[in-house]
Write a protein that holds these residues in place. Structure first.
Motif, short mmCIF file in Angstrom:
data_model
loop_
_atom_site.label_atom_id
_atom_site.label_comp_id
_atom_site.label_asym_id
_atom_site.label_seq_id
_atom_site.Cartn_x
_atom_site.Cartn_y
_atom_site.Cartn_z
N LEU A 159 0.87 -1.18 0.00
CA LEU A 159 0.00 0.00 0.00
C LEU A 159 0.91 1.22 0.00
CD1 LEU A 159 -3.02 0.80 0.22
CD2 LEU A 159 -2.69 0.93 2.67
N PHE A 160 0.70 2.12 -0.94
CA PHE A 160 1.54 3.32 -1.09
C PHE A 160 3.01 2.96 -1.30
CE2 PHE A 160 -1.88 4.72 1.94
CZ PHE A 160 -2.61 5.44 1.01
N SER B 147 5.26 -2.19 2.22
CA SER B 147 4.60 -3.42 2.65
C SER B 147 3.72 -3.13 3.86
CB SER B 147 5.65 -4.48 3.01
OG SER B 147 6.33 -4.10 4.18
N LEU B 148 2.71 -3.97 4.07
CA LEU B 148 1.79 -3.76 5.19
C LEU B 148 2.50 -3.87 6.53
CD1 LEU B 148 -1.53 -5.45 4.03
CD2 LEU B 148 -1.00 -3.03 4.23
N GLU B 149 3.50 -4.73 6.61
CA GLU B 149 4.29 -4.82 7.84
C GLU B 149 4.90 -3.46 8.19
OE1 GLU B 149 7.37 -7.76 7.71
OE2 GLU B 149 5.98 -9.32 7.10
N THR B 150 5.44 -2.80 7.20
CA THR B 150 6.07 -1.50 7.41
C THR B 150 5.05 -0.45 7.81
OG1 THR B 150 7.70 -2.09 5.72
CG2 THR B 150 7.59 0.22 6.36
N ILE B 151 3.87 -0.48 7.19
CA ILE B 151 2.81 0.48 7.54
C ILE B 151 2.34 0.26 8.97
CG2 ILE B 151 0.43 1.17 7.02
CD1 ILE B 151 1.10 0.68 4.06
#
Length: 180
Positions: free
Chosen positions: A3-4, A7-11
């Motif tokens: 997303l953007f 990775s979703l983990e990072t978000i």
């Protein structure tokens, strides 16, 4: 899933760090924003930030440790965060809001209390008494109610208060026996 470009983990990790930092700042400087919590009603800023923190923490862990679908992880994380947020509200925030806010006292609340004379009270003069309670000790200027002399170390009863001075009578003159 991304997303953007992240990775979703990072978000989830960024959301966790930012919301955790905001909670710490709110705890330190929250008194300045006290009216904001009351204006929002049940959506107290602590609850909003705690929800984001709980959701991002559980989302990060699920993304890191499981291979579940990202939407399922989001839903599970939201349910976990809602449950923890409810527990936080019911067992921490509501009891704290109804707790005693200070240990302040009024001079009228000192009437009827037993005290010890620290500095002798001369006739038509002032001395000092010490009132002990569970919340601490209070030292106040005192005068004899009947313009007598009260020696240091005597126990007295606070009868009246006027202009910051407590008026006292010796305990032995009123017939109180405490077994001391």
């Amino acid at each position: 899933m991304e997303l953007f470009g992240l990775s979703l983990e990072t978000i989830y990790l960024y959301a966790l760090i930012i919301s955790g930092s905001l909670i710490i700042l709110y705890v330190l400087f929250g008194d300045m924003l006290e009216g904001a919590g009351e204006a929002l009603g049940i959506l107290h800023p602590v609850l909003i930030l705690a929800f984001i923190t709980f959701m991002s923490a559980s989302g990060y862990l699920f993304e890191l440790l499981t291979s579940m679908n990202s939407m399922l992880i989001l839903v599970i994380s939201a349910v976990i965060a809602l449950g923890l947020d409810t527990l936080l509200n019911v067992f921490v925030l509501i009891p704290l809001s109804s707790a005693e806010e200070s240990l302040a006292y009024s001079e009228d609340s000192l009437r009827g209390r037993i005290a010890t004379v620290l500095i002798s009270i001369p006739e038509d003069g002032f001395g000092e008494i010490l009132i002990e309670s569970y919340s601490g000790r209070i030292s106040k200027p005192a005068a004899c109610f009947h313009n007598g002399v009260i020696k240091e170390g005597e126990r007295v009863l606070v009868v009246d208060s006027k202009d910051g001075v407590l008026y006292v009578v010796p305990e032995n003159k009123i017939g109180i026996d405490r077994g001391n």
